[in-house]
Design a protein around this motif. Structure first.
Motif, PDB file in Angstrom:
ATOM      1  N   ARG A  44       0.829  -1.205   0.000  1.00  0.00           N
ATOM      2  CA  ARG A  44       0.000   0.000   0.000  1.00  0.00           C
ATOM      3  C   ARG A  44       0.864   1.256   0.000  1.00  0.00           C
ATOM      4  NH1 ARG A  44      -3.117   2.601   4.778  1.00  0.00           N
ATOM      5  NH2 ARG A  44      -4.608   3.880   3.664  1.00  0.00           N
ATOM      6  N   VAL A  45       2.033   1.178   0.619  1.00  0.00           N
ATOM      7  CA  VAL A  45       2.933   2.333   0.708  1.00  0.00           C
ATOM      8  C   VAL A  45       4.195   2.136  -0.122  1.00  0.00           C
ATOM      9  CG1 VAL A  45       2.072   3.050   2.963  1.00  0.00           C
ATOM     10  CG2 VAL A  45       3.992   1.454   2.828  1.00  0.00           C
ATOM     11  N   SER A  46       4.147   1.219  -1.069  1.00  0.00           N
ATOM     12  CA  SER A  46       5.285   0.965  -1.948  1.00  0.00           C
ATOM     13  C   SER A  46       5.065   1.646  -3.297  1.00  0.00           C
ATOM     14  CB  SER A  46       5.443  -0.550  -2.164  1.00  0.00           C
ATOM     15  OG  SER A  46       6.408  -0.819  -3.142  1.00  0.00           O
ATOM     16  N   TRP A  47       6.083   2.408  -3.731  1.00  0.00           N
ATOM     17  CA  TRP A  47       5.990   3.162  -4.976  1.00  0.00           C
ATOM     18  C   TRP A  47       7.176   2.828  -5.859  1.00  0.00           C
ATOM     19  CZ3 TRP A  47       1.713   6.241  -5.677  1.00  0.00           C
ATOM     20  CH2 TRP A  47       0.940   6.452  -4.538  1.00  0.00           C
ATOM     21  N   LYS A  48       6.941   2.793  -7.141  1.00  0.00           N
ATOM     22  CA  LYS A  48       8.003   2.550  -8.111  1.00  0.00           C
ATOM     23  C   LYS A  48       8.249   3.836  -8.885  1.00  0.00           C
ATOM     24  CE  LYS A  48       9.218  -0.509 -11.919  1.00  0.00           C
ATOM     25  NZ  LYS A  48       8.791  -1.646 -12.733  1.00  0.00           N
ATOM     26  N   LEU A  49       9.513   4.248  -8.964  1.00  0.00           N
ATOM     27  CA  LEU A  49       9.882   5.428  -9.744  1.00  0.00           C
ATOM     28  C   LEU A  49      10.307   4.966 -11.132  1.00  0.00           C
ATOM     29  CD1 LEU A  49      11.978   7.315  -7.056  1.00  0.00           C
ATOM     30  CD2 LEU A  49       9.600   7.708  -7.691  1.00  0.00           C
ATOM     31  N   ILE A  50       9.620   5.451 -12.148  1.00  0.00           N
ATOM     32  CA  ILE A  50       9.883   5.059 -13.529  1.00  0.00           C
ATOM     33  C   ILE A  50      10.509   6.251 -14.249  1.00  0.00           C
ATOM     34  CG2 ILE A  50       8.841   4.245 -15.679  1.00  0.00           C
ATOM     35  CD1 ILE A  50       6.523   3.175 -13.799  1.00  0.00           C
ATOM     36  N   PRO A  51      11.806   6.157 -14.606  1.00  0.00           N
ATOM     37  CA  PRO A  51      12.470   7.303 -15.242  1.00  0.00           C
ATOM     38  C   PRO A  51      11.949   7.560 -16.647  1.00  0.00           C
ATOM     39  CG  PRO A  51      13.957   5.428 -15.118  1.00  0.00           C
ATOM     40  CD  PRO A  51      12.695   5.022 -14.428  1.00  0.00           C
ATOM     41  N   VAL A  52      11.812   8.856 -16.970  1.00  0.00           N
ATOM     42  CA  VAL A  52      11.368   9.302 -18.293  1.00  0.00           C
ATOM     43  C   VAL A  52      12.288  10.443 -18.718  1.00  0.00           C
ATOM     44  CG1 VAL A  52       9.488  10.344 -19.617  1.00  0.00           C
ATOM     45  CG2 VAL A  52       8.957   8.708 -17.795  1.00  0.00           C
ATOM     46  N   TRP A  53      12.889  10.326 -19.895  1.00  0.00           N
ATOM     47  CA  TRP A  53      13.737  11.381 -20.424  1.00  0.00           C
ATOM     48  C   TRP A  53      12.895  12.216 -21.374  1.00  0.00           C
ATOM     49  CZ3 TRP A  53      18.198  13.230 -18.914  1.00  0.00           C
ATOM     50  CH2 TRP A  53      18.931  14.052 -19.766  1.00  0.00           C
ATOM     51  N   GLU A  54      12.683  13.504 -21.036  1.00  0.00           N
ATOM     52  CA  GLU A  54      11.846  14.363 -21.872  1.00  0.00           C
ATOM     53  C   GLU A  54      12.493  15.745 -21.994  1.00  0.00           C
ATOM     54  OE1 GLU A  54       7.668  16.396 -21.152  1.00  0.00           O
ATOM     55  OE2 GLU A  54       7.460  14.281 -21.655  1.00  0.00           O
ATOM     56  N   ASN A  55      12.740  16.170 -23.224  1.00  0.00           N
ATOM     57  CA  ASN A  55      13.327  17.496 -23.495  1.00  0.00           C
ATOM     58  C   ASN A  55      14.593  17.735 -22.673  1.00  0.00           C
ATOM     59  OD1 ASN A  55      11.265  18.135 -25.334  1.00  0.00           O
ATOM     60  ND2 ASN A  55       9.959  18.856 -23.677  1.00  0.00           N
ATOM     61  N   ASN A  56      15.477  16.745 -22.692  1.00  0.00           N
ATOM     62  CA  ASN A  56      16.753  16.818 -21.961  1.00  0.00           C
ATOM     63  C   ASN A  56      16.577  16.977 -20.454  1.00  0.00           C
ATOM     64  OD1 ASN A  56      18.455  16.455 -24.208  1.00  0.00           O
ATOM     65  ND2 ASN A  56      18.182  18.607 -24.764  1.00  0.00           N
ATOM     66  N   LYS A  57      15.484  16.463 -19.908  1.00  0.00           N
ATOM     67  CA  LYS A  57      15.236  16.484 -18.466  1.00  0.00           C
ATOM     68  C   LYS A  57      14.891  15.077 -17.999  1.00  0.00           C
ATOM     69  CE  LYS A  57      13.327  21.129 -18.323  1.00  0.00           C
ATOM     70  NZ  LYS A  57      12.144  21.940 -18.055  1.00  0.00           N
ATOM     71  N   LEU A  58      15.426  14.726 -16.835  1.00  0.00           N
ATOM     72  CA  LEU A  58      15.068  13.454 -16.217  1.00  0.00           C
ATOM     73  C   LEU A  58      13.861  13.679 -15.321  1.00  0.00           C
ATOM     74  CD1 LEU A  58      15.584  10.475 -15.698  1.00  0.00           C
ATOM     75  CD2 LEU A  58      17.193  11.163 -13.884  1.00  0.00           C
ATOM     76  N   LEU A  59      12.755  13.064 -15.676  1.00  0.00           N
ATOM     77  CA  LEU A  59      11.515  13.135 -14.914  1.00  0.00           C
ATOM     78  C   LEU A  59      11.130  11.715 -14.509  1.00  0.00           C
ATOM     79  CD1 LEU A  59       9.649  15.588 -17.295  1.00  0.00           C
ATOM     80  CD2 LEU A  59      10.820  16.173 -15.156  1.00  0.00           C
ATOM     81  N   TYR A  60      10.099  11.599 -13.703  1.00  0.00           N
ATOM     82  CA  TYR A  60       9.673  10.280 -13.236  1.00  0.00           C
ATOM     83  C   TYR A  60       8.159  10.173 -13.262  1.00  0.00           C
ATOM     84  CZ  TYR A  60      14.399   9.801 -11.466  1.00  0.00           C
ATOM     85  OH  TYR A  60      15.759   9.732 -11.369  1.00  0.00           O
ATOM     86  N   LYS A  61       7.690   8.959 -13.544  1.00  0.00           N
ATOM     87  CA  LYS A  61       6.320   8.579 -13.253  1.00  0.00           C
ATOM     88  C   LYS A  61       6.404   7.839 -11.918  1.00  0.00           C
ATOM     89  CE  LYS A  61       4.885   8.208 -18.038  1.00  0.00           C
ATOM     90  NZ  LYS A  61       4.300   7.360 -19.093  1.00  0.00           N
ATOM     91  N   ILE A  62       5.423   8.062 -11.066  1.00  0.00           N
ATOM     92  CA  ILE A  62       5.412   7.439  -9.749  1.00  0.00           C
ATOM     93  C   ILE A  62       4.216   6.505  -9.686  1.00  0.00           C
ATOM     94  CG2 ILE A  62       5.328   7.839  -7.273  1.00  0.00           C
ATOM     95  CD1 ILE A  62       6.496  10.634  -7.794  1.00  0.00           C
ATOM     96  N   MET A  63       4.496   5.198  -9.549  1.00  0.00           N
ATOM     97  CA  MET A  63       3.441   4.193  -9.596  1.00  0.00           C
ATOM     98  C   MET A  63       3.325   3.458  -8.265  1.00  0.00           C
ATOM     99  SD  MET A  63       3.059   0.837 -12.034  1.00  0.00           S
ATOM    100  CE  MET A  63       4.202  -0.110 -11.056  1.00  0.00           C
ATOM    101  N   ASN A  64       2.111   3.371  -7.744  1.00  0.00           N
ATOM    102  CA  ASN A  64       1.850   2.572  -6.552  1.00  0.00           C
ATOM    103  C   ASN A  64       1.868   1.096  -6.945  1.00  0.00           C
ATOM    104  OD1 ASN A  64      -0.462   1.092  -4.841  1.00  0.00           O
ATOM    105  ND2 ASN A  64       0.682   2.545  -3.585  1.00  0.00           N
ATOM    106  N   THR A  65       2.655   0.285  -6.224  1.00  0.00           N
ATOM    107  CA  THR A  65       2.815  -1.115  -6.633  1.00  0.00           C
ATOM    108  C   THR A  65       1.633  -1.988  -6.235  1.00  0.00           C
ATOM    109  OG1 THR A  65       4.070  -1.693  -4.639  1.00  0.00           O
ATOM    110  CG2 THR A  65       5.324  -0.954  -6.564  1.00  0.00           C
ATOM    111  N   GLU A  66       0.857  -1.594  -5.233  1.00  0.00           N
ATOM    112  CA  GLU A  66      -0.294  -2.410  -4.847  1.00  0.00           C
ATOM    113  C   GLU A  66      -1.429  -2.298  -5.863  1.00  0.00           C
ATOM    114  OE1 GLU A  66      -2.161  -3.536  -0.806  1.00  0.00           O
ATOM    115  OE2 GLU A  66      -3.073  -1.613  -1.366  1.00  0.00           O
ATOM    116  N   HIS A  67      -1.701  -1.081  -6.314  1.00  0.00           N
ATOM    117  CA  HIS A  67      -2.842  -0.856  -7.202  1.00  0.00           C
ATOM    118  C   HIS A  67      -2.440  -0.627  -8.658  1.00  0.00           C
ATOM    119  CE1 HIS A  67      -5.476  -0.732  -3.756  1.00  0.00           C
ATOM    120  NE2 HIS A  67      -4.657   0.134  -3.181  1.00  0.00           N
ATOM    121  N   THR A  68      -1.141  -0.592  -8.937  1.00  0.00           N
ATOM    122  CA  THR A  68      -0.623  -0.297 -10.276  1.00  0.00           C
ATOM    123  C   THR A  68      -1.281   0.972 -10.827  1.00  0.00           C
ATOM    124  OG1 THR A  68      -0.502  -2.691 -10.575  1.00  0.00           O
ATOM    125  CG2 THR A  68       0.027  -1.362 -12.463  1.00  0.00           C
TER     126      THR A  68
END
Length: 120
Positions: free
Chosen positions: A6-30
């Motif tokens: 419930r409190v576990s999150w996955k950081l998914i790296p995304v490279w956009e316009n020469n910037k490192l950004l992240y999507k943040i996904m809850n692992t219990e509910h996807t």
């Protein structure tokens, strides 16, 4: 609760316009973290879990800050430029809503900062 998915999150790296950004996904509910398109009376936006992750409001910038007590991350929404904060009020379970803050958070990393630990 610091041990359930419930409190576990996955950081998914995304490279956009020469910037490192992240999507943040809850692992219990996807579900992916995003901010609402609407604002409250303070200009803050409520955070939500989303089944998709195809909008800019699903992208987050992580900025490390060094404090005397340890390191924290400021988590800023790429679309709206609002950093995450917890609601001042707790519900009957002791939980708090999550919001994007309408304003500058640089002067208060102890309040707006987040600690991320490796999942056991």
């Amino acid at each position: 609760d610091k041990t359930s998915h419930r409190v576990s999150w996955k950081l998914i790296p995304v490279w956009e316009n020469n910037k490192l950004l992240y999507k943040i996904m809850n692992t219990e509910h996807t579900m992916y973290l995003k901010l609402d398109v609407n604002v409250d009376g303070y200009g803050d936006r409520q955070a939500w879990g989303s089944n998709n992750s195809n909008e800019k409001r699903h992208l987050w910038k992580l900025t490390p800050v060094v404090l005397e007590t340890g390191n924290v991350l400021l988590i800023e929404n790429h679309e709206y430029g609002q950093s995450l904060k917890l609601d001042a009020h707790v519900d009957r379970y002791g939980d708090r809503l999550l919001w994007g803050n309408n304003g500058n958070v640089d002067g208060n990393p102890g309040y707006f900062g987040w600690v991320i630990n490796a999942w056991p």
